[in-house]
Scaffold this motif. Structure first.
Motif, PDB file in Angstrom:
ATOM      1  N   UNK A 196      52.980  26.848  42.100  1.00 17.15           N
ATOM      2  CA  UNK A 196      52.753  26.339  43.701  1.00 17.15           C
ATOM      3  C   UNK A 196      52.378  25.043  43.713  1.00 17.15           C
ATOM      4  N   UNK A 197      51.738  24.454  42.721  1.00 17.47           N
ATOM      5  CA  UNK A 197      51.063  22.937  42.846  1.00 17.47           C
ATOM      6  C   UNK A 197      52.040  22.102  42.364  1.00 17.47           C
ATOM      7  N   UNK A 198      52.809  22.487  41.394  1.00 20.85           N
ATOM      8  CA  UNK A 198      53.866  21.656  40.939  1.00 20.85           C
ATOM      9  C   UNK A 198      55.415  21.510  42.139  1.00 20.85           C
ATOM     10  N   UNK A 199      55.463  22.538  42.579  1.00 22.68           N
ATOM     11  CA  UNK A 199      56.752  22.587  43.434  1.00 22.68           C
ATOM     12  C   UNK A 199      56.370  22.525  45.057  1.00 22.68           C
ATOM     13  N   UNK A 200      55.353  23.080  45.369  1.00 25.58           N
ATOM     14  CA  UNK A 200      55.086  22.973  46.699  1.00 25.58           C
ATOM     15  C   UNK A 200      53.709  21.912  47.135  1.00 25.58           C
ATOM     16  N   UNK A 201      53.103  21.466  46.038  1.00 24.86           N
ATOM     17  CA  UNK A 201      51.744  20.383  46.381  1.00 24.86           C
ATOM     18  C   UNK A 201      50.862  20.979  46.762  1.00 24.86           C
ATOM     19  N   UNK A 202      50.507  22.435  46.592  1.00 20.68           N
ATOM     20  CA  UNK A 202      49.285  23.065  47.275  1.00 20.68           C
ATOM     21  C   UNK A 202      48.579  23.672  46.168  1.00 20.68           C
ATOM     22  N   UNK A 203      47.090  23.856  46.443  1.00 25.04           N
ATOM     23  CA  UNK A 203      46.314  24.476  45.577  1.00 25.04           C
ATOM     24  C   UNK A 203      46.301  25.771  46.107  1.00 25.04           C
ATOM     25  N   UNK A 249      46.058  33.577  43.863  1.00 23.29           N
ATOM     26  CA  UNK A 249      46.621  34.891  44.084  1.00 23.29           C
ATOM     27  C   UNK A 249      45.819  36.160  43.946  1.00 23.29           C
ATOM     28  N   UNK A 250      46.008  36.992  44.598  1.00 20.26           N
ATOM     29  CA  UNK A 250      45.078  38.432  44.756  1.00 20.26           C
ATOM     30  C   UNK A 250      46.402  39.381  45.231  1.00 20.26           C
ATOM     31  N   UNK A 251      45.703  40.534  45.000  1.00 17.25           N
ATOM     32  CA  UNK A 251      46.382  41.875  45.600  1.00 17.25           C
ATOM     33  C   UNK A 251      46.415  42.160  47.044  1.00 17.25           C
ATOM     34  N   UNK A 252      47.312  42.599  47.871  1.00 20.77           N
ATOM     35  CA  UNK A 252      47.195  42.680  49.237  1.00 20.77           C
ATOM     36  C   UNK A 252      46.651  43.920  49.256  1.00 20.77           C
ATOM     37  N   UNK A 253      45.463  44.358  49.900  1.00 26.37           N
ATOM     38  CA  UNK A 253      45.039  45.830  49.756  1.00 26.37           C
ATOM     39  C   UNK A 253      45.664  46.657  50.531  1.00 26.37           C
ATOM     40  N   UNK A 254      46.470  46.143  51.417  1.00 29.20           N
ATOM     41  CA  UNK A 254      47.205  47.362  52.337  1.00 29.20           C
ATOM     42  C   UNK A 254      48.600  47.605  51.629  1.00 29.20           C
ATOM     43  N   UNK A 255      48.968  46.748  50.817  1.00 31.24           N
ATOM     44  CA  UNK A 255      50.369  47.015  50.195  1.00 31.24           C
ATOM     45  C   UNK A 255      50.443  47.151  48.725  1.00 31.24           C
ATOM     46  N   UNK A 256      49.349  46.476  47.987  1.00 24.62           N
ATOM     47  CA  UNK A 256      49.408  46.672  46.671  1.00 24.62           C
ATOM     48  C   UNK A 256      50.259  45.697  46.063  1.00 24.62           C
ATOM     49  N   UNK A 257      51.040  44.746  47.000  1.00 29.76           N
ATOM     50  CA  UNK A 257      52.019  43.658  46.450  1.00 29.76           C
ATOM     51  C   UNK A 257      50.841  42.358  46.474  1.00 29.76           C
ATOM     52  N   UNK A 258      51.795  41.213  45.682  1.00 26.23           N
ATOM     53  CA  UNK A 258      51.109  39.817  45.256  1.00 26.23           C
ATOM     54  C   UNK A 258      50.828  39.396  46.901  1.00 26.23           C
ATOM     55  N   UNK A 259      49.596  38.728  46.862  1.00 22.57           N
ATOM     56  CA  UNK A 259      49.238  37.955  48.085  1.00 22.57           C
ATOM     57  C   UNK A 259      48.877  36.730  47.571  1.00 22.57           C
ATOM     58  N   UNK A 260      49.088  35.556  48.492  1.00 21.47           N
ATOM     59  CA  UNK A 260      48.883  34.339  48.144  1.00 21.47           C
ATOM     60  C   UNK A 260      47.875  33.623  49.248  1.00 21.47           C
ATOM     61  N   UNK A 261      47.000  32.695  48.656  1.00 13.69           N
ATOM     62  CA  UNK A 261      46.235  32.037  49.760  1.00 13.69           C
ATOM     63  C   UNK A 261      46.398  30.354  48.991  1.00 13.69           C
ATOM     64  N   UNK A 262      46.457  29.554  49.922  1.00 14.22           N
ATOM     65  CA  UNK A 262      46.501  28.266  49.497  1.00 14.22           C
ATOM     66  C   UNK A 262      46.101  27.258  50.508  1.00 14.22           C
ATOM     67  N   UNK A 263      45.804  25.951  49.920  1.00 10.51           N
ATOM     68  CA  UNK A 263      45.265  24.865  50.907  1.00 10.51           C
ATOM     69  C   UNK A 263      46.049  23.818  50.246  1.00 10.51           C
ATOM     70  N   UNK A 264      45.919  22.640  51.003  1.00 18.45           N
ATOM     71  CA  UNK A 264      46.549  21.261  50.777  1.00 18.45           C
ATOM     72  C   UNK A 264      45.949  20.721  49.502  1.00 18.45           C
ATOM     73  N   UNK A 265      46.887  20.556  48.576  1.00 26.32           N
ATOM     74  CA  UNK A 265      46.737  20.273  47.125  1.00 26.32           C
ATOM     75  C   UNK A 265      45.638  19.132  47.022  1.00 26.32           C
ATOM     76  N   UNK A 266      45.644  18.351  47.966  1.00 27.37           N
ATOM     77  CA  UNK A 266      44.646  17.037  47.900  1.00 27.37           C
ATOM     78  C   UNK A 266      43.203  17.301  48.256  1.00 27.37           C
ATOM     79  N   UNK A 267      43.038  18.744  49.017  1.00 24.03           N
ATOM     80  CA  UNK A 267      41.529  19.231  49.428  1.00 24.03           C
ATOM     81  C   UNK A 267      40.847  19.724  48.388  1.00 24.03           C
ATOM     82  N   UNK A 268      39.585  19.222  48.345  1.00 24.62           N
ATOM     83  CA  UNK A 268      38.371  19.465  47.437  1.00 24.62           C
ATOM     84  C   UNK A 268      37.780  20.997  47.611  1.00 24.62           C
TER      85      UNK A 268
END
Length: 257
Positions: free
Chosen positions: A228-235, A238-257
């Motif tokens: 995601x950093x390489x392709x989308x430029x975001x930091x 990953x986690x597991x969605x507690x409602x579905x058990x599927x992959x869930x992503x959280x991200x922020x601007x790749x330049x943000x500290x």
């Protein structure tokens, strides 16, 4: 043999290579195409549903070259729901869905009992039967998307192609539409901007970047923080969605500290 095989497809437009030697397969699963704007997702889909002839490579549907088929023959195998679907505002829902039978050789209003049964099945599957007699112009955006899906299903295809079907839909309609697509159990290729929707509903994802496929696999294996950093430029994390058990992503601007 896979239902759909994309073999080394390249597309050049106005002397510029838009997609470069993309290969993928799909067979009774949902394959999501993800990537930044301009990465070639919609262009690739257009080569599959015969709106844009590839410069190089081959596309096989059920083992046959899509571009070697006649238009109606191809439409009986591959159905598409696209962003720029033609307006059907003067038709009722049933009339619109019935146009999906045209590839089978019948015109609107001249269908056989088999056509009528196919239309009814498609409308039931898409959940639009209860407003069958309403005009398309009276429907909400989510309802129209379901009608477009029903029309595609009325073609009775073995392969379904969806180009950003969740655009302009609210969260509830996004989720219900993708849950419906997943319930169909038909070979499906879908472009999505929302990575969490891709992670939740796709069996596999293909990540496109600058016209090339840079990663293919399950969402869990492919949608990693590094990618995601390489392709989308975001930091990302990953986690597991507690409602579905599927992959869930959280991200922020790749330049943000």
């Amino acid at each position: 043999m896979s239902d759909l095989e994309v073999q080394g497809i390249s597309v050049e437009l106005a002397g510029r290579r838009i997609i470069n030697q993309i290969t993928l397969t799909a067979s009774t699963d949902i394959v999501g195409l993800v990537g930044p704007n301009g990465s070639g997702k919609s262009t690739l889909l257009r080569t599959i549903y015969r709106m844009l002839r590839p410069t190089k490579g081959h596309i096989l549907a059920e083992g046959r070259d899509v571009w070697g088929m006649r238009s109606r023959e191809a439409a009986r195998v591959i159905a598409a729901v696209v962003q720029d679907s033609p307006s059907d505002l003067e038709l009722t829902v049933t009339e619109c869905v019935a146009t999906g039978r045209v590839p089978h050789g019948r015109l609107l209003g001249a269908g056989t009992s088999d056509d009528q049964a196919a239309v009814e099945r498609a409308m039931n599957a898409a959940g639009v039967t209860h407003f069958a007699d309403r005009g398309i112009s009276t429907l909400s955006g989510g309802e129209r998307q379901r009608v477009q899906l029903a029309r595609a299903l009325a073609q009775e295809p073995s392969i379904l192609v969806l180009d950003e079907p969740t655009n302009h839909l609210d969260i509830q309609h996004q989720l219900s539409l993708l849950a419906l697509v997943r319930s169909l159990r038909i070979t499906t290729l879908i472009t999505l901007h929302d990575l969490n929707l891709a992670a939740a509903y796709c069996d596999r994802v293909v990540v496109l970047f600058e016209g090339s496929a840079v990663a293919t696999g399950t969402p869990q294996d492919v949608l990693t923080p590094d990618l995601l950093q390489q392709v989308f430029g975001v930091k990302a994390a990953t986690m597991t969605n507690p409602l579905t058990g599927r992959l869930h992503l959280v991200y922020t601007d790749g330049n943000q500290q």
